[in-house]
Design an enzyme around this catalytic site. Structure first.
Site, PDB file in Angstrom:
ATOM      1  N   ALA A 151      34.154  -9.600  31.062  1.00 31.92           N
ATOM      2  CA  ALA A 151      35.154  -8.747  30.413  1.00 31.92           C
ATOM      3  C   ALA A 151      35.947  -9.458  29.332  1.00 31.92           C
ATOM      4  O   ALA A 151      36.586  -8.822  28.500  1.00 31.92           O
ATOM      5  CB  ALA A 151      36.110  -8.192  31.456  1.00 31.92           C
ATOM      6  N   LYS A 168      34.608  -7.721  23.916  1.00 32.89           N
ATOM      7  CA  LYS A 168      35.703  -7.586  22.960  1.00 32.89           C
ATOM      8  C   LYS A 168      35.286  -6.731  21.764  1.00 32.89           C
ATOM      9  O   LYS A 168      36.020  -5.863  21.302  1.00 32.89           O
ATOM     10  CB  LYS A 168      36.109  -8.981  22.491  1.00 32.89           C
ATOM     11  CG  LYS A 168      37.252  -8.982  21.524  1.00 32.89           C
ATOM     12  CD  LYS A 168      37.703 -10.386  21.207  1.00 32.89           C
ATOM     13  CE  LYS A 168      38.873 -10.292  20.233  1.00 32.89           C
ATOM     14  NZ  LYS A 168      39.342 -11.599  19.817  1.00 32.89           N
ATOM     15  N   HIS A 173      20.369  -2.360  22.329  1.00 33.14           N
ATOM     16  CA  HIS A 173      21.403  -1.561  21.656  1.00 33.14           C
ATOM     17  C   HIS A 173      20.853  -0.820  20.436  1.00 33.14           C
ATOM     18  O   HIS A 173      21.454   0.125  19.961  1.00 33.14           O
ATOM     19  CB  HIS A 173      22.632  -2.403  21.321  1.00 33.14           C
ATOM     20  CG  HIS A 173      22.458  -3.290  20.131  1.00 33.14           C
ATOM     21  ND1 HIS A 173      21.911  -4.535  20.222  1.00 33.14           N
ATOM     22  CD2 HIS A 173      22.777  -3.098  18.835  1.00 33.14           C
ATOM     23  CE1 HIS A 173      21.887  -5.086  19.029  1.00 33.14           C
ATOM     24  NE2 HIS A 173      22.409  -4.239  18.151  1.00 33.14           N
ATOM     25  N   LYS A 217      21.494   3.131  18.202  1.00 31.79           N
ATOM     26  CA  LYS A 217      21.791   3.347  16.776  1.00 31.79           C
ATOM     27  C   LYS A 217      21.429   4.784  16.434  1.00 31.79           C
ATOM     28  O   LYS A 217      20.362   5.266  16.811  1.00 31.79           O
ATOM     29  CB  LYS A 217      20.947   2.390  15.919  1.00 31.79           C
ATOM     30  CG  LYS A 217      21.199   0.923  16.207  1.00 31.79           C
ATOM     31  CD  LYS A 217      22.177   0.366  15.222  1.00 31.79           C
ATOM     32  CE  LYS A 217      22.391  -1.127  15.470  1.00 31.79           C
ATOM     33  NZ  LYS A 217      23.533  -1.647  14.701  1.00 31.79           N
ATOM     34  N   ASP A 236      14.012 -12.763  19.423  1.00 32.75           N
ATOM     35  CA  ASP A 236      15.391 -12.296  19.261  1.00 32.75           C
ATOM     36  C   ASP A 236      15.444 -10.817  18.879  1.00 32.75           C
ATOM     37  O   ASP A 236      16.243 -10.071  19.444  1.00 32.75           O
ATOM     38  CB  ASP A 236      16.089 -13.145  18.188  1.00 32.75           C
ATOM     39  CG  ASP A 236      17.585 -12.862  18.117  1.00 32.75           C
ATOM     40  OD1 ASP A 236      18.162 -12.478  19.149  1.00 32.75           O
ATOM     41  OD2 ASP A 236      18.168 -13.018  17.026  1.00 32.75           O
ATOM     42  N   HIS A 272      13.998  -4.934  19.699  1.00 36.67           N
ATOM     43  CA  HIS A 272      14.480  -3.840  18.834  1.00 36.67           C
ATOM     44  C   HIS A 272      13.350  -3.194  18.032  1.00 36.67           C
ATOM     45  O   HIS A 272      13.168  -1.987  18.045  1.00 36.67           O
ATOM     46  CB  HIS A 272      15.516  -4.344  17.828  1.00 36.67           C
ATOM     47  CG  HIS A 272      16.675  -5.063  18.456  1.00 36.67           C
ATOM     48  ND1 HIS A 272      17.170  -4.718  19.687  1.00 36.67           N
ATOM     49  CD2 HIS A 272      17.439  -6.083  18.011  1.00 36.67           C
ATOM     50  CE1 HIS A 272      18.187  -5.520  19.970  1.00 36.67           C
ATOM     51  NE2 HIS A 272      18.372  -6.356  18.977  1.00 36.67           N
ATOM     52  N   ARG A 283      21.492  -7.423   3.877  1.00 39.70           N
ATOM     53  CA  ARG A 283      21.538  -6.974   5.250  1.00 39.70           C
ATOM     54  C   ARG A 283      21.158  -5.506   5.264  1.00 39.70           C
ATOM     55  O   ARG A 283      21.824  -4.675   4.625  1.00 39.70           O
ATOM     56  CB  ARG A 283      22.952  -7.142   5.799  1.00 39.70           C
ATOM     57  CG  ARG A 283      23.075  -6.682   7.235  1.00 39.70           C
ATOM     58  CD  ARG A 283      24.493  -6.850   7.730  1.00 39.70           C
ATOM     59  NE  ARG A 283      24.566  -6.514   9.159  1.00 39.70           N
ATOM     60  CZ  ARG A 283      25.693  -6.362   9.817  1.00 39.70           C
ATOM     61  NH1 ARG A 283      26.861  -6.517   9.190  1.00 39.70           N
ATOM     62  NH2 ARG A 283      25.692  -6.054  11.096  1.00 39.70           N
ATOM     63  N   TRP A 312     -27.730  -9.440  18.004  1.00 41.42           N
ATOM     64  CA  TRP A 312     -28.265  -9.657  19.351  1.00 41.42           C
ATOM     65  C   TRP A 312     -27.417 -10.713  20.039  1.00 41.42           C
ATOM     66  O   TRP A 312     -26.775 -11.530  19.379  1.00 41.42           O
ATOM     67  CB  TRP A 312     -29.713 -10.143  19.261  1.00 41.42           C
ATOM     68  CG  TRP A 312     -30.638  -9.200  18.551  1.00 41.42           C
ATOM     69  CD1 TRP A 312     -30.813  -9.078  17.204  1.00 41.42           C
ATOM     70  CD2 TRP A 312     -31.493  -8.231  19.151  1.00 41.42           C
ATOM     71  NE1 TRP A 312     -31.730  -8.103  16.918  1.00 41.42           N
ATOM     72  CE2 TRP A 312     -32.181  -7.560  18.109  1.00 41.42           C
ATOM     73  CE3 TRP A 312     -31.773  -7.862  20.473  1.00 41.42           C
ATOM     74  CZ2 TRP A 312     -33.106  -6.553  18.334  1.00 41.42           C
ATOM     75  CZ3 TRP A 312     -32.704  -6.858  20.704  1.00 41.42           C
ATOM     76  CH2 TRP A 312     -33.365  -6.210  19.639  1.00 41.42           C
TER      77      TRP A 312
END
Ligand SMILES: *[C@@H]1O[C@H](CO)[C@@H](O)[C@H](O)[C@H]1NC(C)=O
Ligand SMILES: *[C@@H]1O[C@H](CO)[C@@H](O)[C@H](O)[C@H]1NC(C)=O
Ligand SMILES: *[C@@H]1O[C@H](CO)[C@@H](O)[C@H](O)[C@H]1NC(C)=O
Ligand SMILES: *[C@@H]1O[C@H](CO)[C@@H](O)[C@H](O)[C@H]1NC(C)=O
Length: 788
Positions: free
Chosen positions: A32, A38, A203, A207, A261, A266, A364, A614
């Site tokens: 948590a 966070k 995750h 999306k 990764d 994903h 990106r 053959w």
């Protein structure tokens, strides 16, 4: 206890009765105080509360970690300060609900078995006090995988909810490192939880543009049915480009690399959504998951030529610093990879699916792009400007996942395809299009749809966990199927050096690639200069000399294979010219595989249409068996070249539902076929290997059959499994016009040295029985064998 009561007070006068009737849900978030919590998880849980608070369940939230409350509480509540509501929630309501949420949230230390027992007691006691029944418990494990087993044991031992209430345990990746480790982790989990209790998060499945793929395919089925297939789709690109590098995460990244990764998980999940058959009932999780599994199972096995890999230039230095490695340390970990995938089914056969991802790239962005074939010819020039009427403009469907020039999630469909339909309550057509080009076309060439409300993946997934919508998660079977697909490639790439790229936009065209001969190839050769290395000469230079009185060609393995392939092609051209056909007999085993691959890649001009294939020898196993020589030939050569079906002659080892039974006359049948089709039973070329015990074809030392005699094809026995074999006899081989013996690798050094000195006794060393009657014998031996 104040907290649950408060959960209901809000509802008084609305649906307070339902509230009590539907029961209570406890959410326990482990980890948590961590980064993920966070950044996303608390917000996702808050969003869940915001959406569900007026619908009946009461909630309590337990943030948990190993740390005692004195230390952790402040950290946790600090990250709760920034919780926010979507724009359409009034400020007053938002403040009220947030206040509620904070009051319903507690920090708990969960370290020892006693801590878990205490949690169970607390939940049960407070529910009893409130006279609430328990609807379910959700444990969210946002912790490293090594902690899973311990937590799982504790949950199972003392924190299961009472009968009638559900338990859902959420796991975060990585789910293993390869097939073996994934299997281990999965079986650990399965000792404590039932499959339906396990929710593995990817995750990306939350999306919005990704979650939209299947519903989009369903809603637009009428338009897509005829074009979502190999006749119309040119290729599918599934891309996730990142600008960040691995700095600060070197220890993780060194162990995983880009394929583990993001590509294994994903991008592979996206691939399944695009390519799977859409089940009739999209609300049935089990139907969706089954269709995904079917797709994963039909992926064509990967091999090294299907992938290209790179590593950004600073990576090694970062690893040296973060992992305190010496200055001479190098690593082959991939930070960029592109993988070409084919799918073995009627819908997609031959369509390239490209999965591309990398760090330290120029932008990106992430998207899926389905590019349709450009097969229209447009005669009239005035229509050229009208994107609707012009079938000659590129046609594509894009699921834009995020970032990039567009900057928002979107679904785009070329206007010359059709006007799509999306769930109107969630997606709307964008009318004011930004002035950007996407894949060479202005946005005005597309119908562009955008989510009415942008939502974080985690909030969507947390809501799906709460609703038990398992299709947005990774089941054990699907996870293992994915690893099974990726593991062989990962192992193969361990010894491959990645191309080094400078990073960002400086990489220029260095990482551009083309699809060629069902594989991938970088477009440029510049990397050699960047790394300060000299360009390797491609000029073909091989040494010719004598071995056991016959011609020997030797070179490095790659060049040797190249030379053998050229010689085979010359023999083929000559035979076809002479007799109209080329009879080629191939051996099993591992050495010829490289040759098969070479022939399959550069086969243009090879007279495949006139070639008969053959088998020199075969193992007595079904053709589907991994040990079958024919299966290897099929995988590495046949499926890539156009040999007419009737020209393919597997050995009949499997007849009447049994293997190599004398009574089934398999050897005679094959011999008859040879006599009938190959004039004088004289093959144009026979390719042989050499075993470490001096065997060739499947004629082993001390063999009773096949060394001399009239039989063309014999049964034989191998000292290694599978023992039973069918093989050409040495006399049959000796009738051939050309015999090539291919010997590769250090492992063969000793036998080659031995037979160069041994007595010429075919019973002891069957290879000595190769003495062509009138043809030519050539040895192809690589340097590693000769010089070790
Ligand atoms: C957790 O268990 C340990 C050891 O039993 C104990 O010292 C600690 O007080 C417990 N923490 C809480 C919050 O109960
Ligand atoms: C799970 O919990 C049950 C009930 O406490 C127990 O009987 C079982 O042995 C546990 N399973 C494992 C694998 O520890
Ligand atoms: C679809 O599946 C859901 C969940 O299994 C089920 O409740 C529903 O009845 C199914 N719908 C149809 C039309 O079969
Ligand atoms: C077949 O063998 C015979 C006898 O050895 C020879 O005369 C003939 O030319 C051969 N035929 C072919 C097509 O090689």
């Amino acid at each position: 206890m104040q907290w649950r009561t408060l959960g209901c007070i809000l509802l008084v006068g609305v649906i307070a009765v339902t509230c009590k009737g539907k029961g209570h849900v406890s959410v326990i978030l482990l980890g948590a105080t961590g980064d993920l919590a966070k950044k996303y998880l608390w917000q996702g849980l808050f969003q869940l509360y915001l959406n569900e608070v007026s619908r009946g369940h009461t909630f309590s939230f337990h943030g948990a970690a190993l740390t005692p409350p004195e230390k952790a509480e402040a950290i946790m509540f600090n990250s709760l300060k920034s919780l926010s509501c979507p724009a359409d929630v009034e400020a007053d309501r938002c403040a009220l609900v947030k206040d509620q949420f904070l009051k319903l949230t507690r920090y708990r230390q969960l370290k020892t078995a006693e801590n878990y027992t205490a949690l169970q007691q607390d939940i049960l006691t407070s529910l009893a006090e409130e006279d609430l029944h328990e609807a379910g418990r959700l444990f969210y494990l946002s912790v490293p995988p090594f902690a899973y087993a311990d937590i799982a044991r504790n949950i199972n031992a003392s924190c299961r909810p009472p009968p009638g209430a559900w338990l859902r345990v959420v796991l975060e990746k990585p789910f293993g490192h390869d097939y073996g480790s994934a299997m281990q982790l999965a079986s650990d989990m399965q000792t404590f939880f039932r499959e339906e209790e396990i929710y593995r998060v990817d995750h990306y499945l939350g999306k919005q543009a990704v979650a939209q793929i299947l519903p989009f395919r369903r809603r637009n089925q009428k338009n897509l049915d005829s074009i979502w297939n190999r006749q119309h789709v040119d290729r599918v690109e599934i891309v996730m480009k990142e600008t960040v590098d691995a700095k600060g995460r070197a220890s993780f990244y060194e162990e995983y690399g880009v394929i583990r990764d993001v590509i294994q998980n994903h991008l592979t999940e996206i691939l399944t959504s695009v390519a799977m058959e859409v089940p009739n009932n999209l609300t049935s999780s089990s139907d969706v998951l089954r269709a995904k599994l079917e797709l994963l199972d039909s992926l064509h096995p990967l091999e090294g030529s299907r992938a290209i890999i790179g590593q950004y230039q600073n990576y090694v230095q970062q690893v040296r610093e973060e992992l305190e490695k010496p200055p001479h340390f190098f690593t082959k970990t991939q930070t960029f990879a592109s993988v070409l995938i084919y799918i073995d089914n009627m819908r997609w056969e031959g369509v390239p699916f490209l999965l591309v991802s990398g760090k330290d790239l120029d932008e990106r962005t992430s998207y899926v792009r389905v590019v349709f074939k450009d097969n229209a010819f447009c005669l009239q020039k005035d229509l050229a400007r009208d994107p609707v009427k012009n079938p000659c403009k590129p046609r594509q469907i894009v699921f834009h996942i995020g970032h990039g020039e567009l900057g928002f999630p979107a679904v785009l469909v070329s206007r010359n395809l059709f006007k799509p339909s999306l769930v109107p309550s969630q997606w709307q057509e964008v009318s004011e299009l930004p002035n950007v080009f996407l894949f060479g076309q202005p946005l005005s060439d597309y119908h562009v749809y955008h989510p009415i409300q942008e939502r974080e993946a985690y909030s969507i997934l947390i809501s799906n966990i709460y609703r038990g919508k398992k299709e947005s998660f990774i089941t054990t079977k699907n996870l293992l199927a994915s690893w099974k697909f990726w593991t062989p490639l990962l192992e193969e790439l361990e010894s491959t050096s990645p191309r080094v790229y400078p990073g960002g936009s400086e990489s220029g065209h260095l990482l551009d690639f083309v699809i060629e001969h069902s594989g991938l190839r970088f477009l440029t050769d510049e990397h050699l200069q960047i790394m300060g290395m000299e360009q390797k000469t491609n000029a073909f230079a091989s040494t010719q000399s004598k071995f056991l009185k016959n011609t020997m060609v030797s070179n490095w393995a790659e060049e040797l294979i190249e030379k053998l392939a050229q010689d085979i092609q010359s023999a083929a051209d000559e035979a076809v010219k002479r007799s109209g056909s080329f009879h080629l007999a191939l051996s099993g085993g591992s050495s010829p595989i490289a040759l098969f691959q070479r022939l399959s890649r550069h086969h243009h001009g090879f007279p495949w249409k006139h070639t008969h294939l053959w088998m020199v020898d075969e193992r007595c196993v079904p053709f589907t068996d991994i040990d079958s020589n024919f299966r290897s030939l099929e995988r590495h050569l046949l499926q890539h070249v156009r040999v007419p079906y009737v020209n393919i002659h597997p050995m009949p080892v499997h007849r009447n539902q049994r293997l190599c039974a004398e009574e089934d006359l398999g050897t005679q049948t094959y011999a008859q076929d040879i006599s009938a089709l190959v004039s004088n039973s004289s093959f144009d070329l026979v390719l042989l290997g050499l075993g470490n015990d001096g065997h060739t074809a499947s004629i082993f030392p001390g063999s009773q059959n096949g060394i001399t005699g009239d039989e063309l094809v014999v049964f034989s026995r191998s000292p290694i499994k599978p023992h039973d074999r069918m093989s050409f006899s040495l006399p049959l081989i000796n009738k051939a016009r050309k015999i090539a013996v291919l010997v590769l690798g250090k492992g063969k050094h000793d036998i080659v040295t031995l037979i160069s000195r041994a007595e010429n006794n075919p019973n002891k060393w069957p290879i000595f029985g190769i003495k062509p009657e009138s043809g030519q014998l050539v040895w192809y031996i690589d340097y590693e064998t000769l010089f070790k």
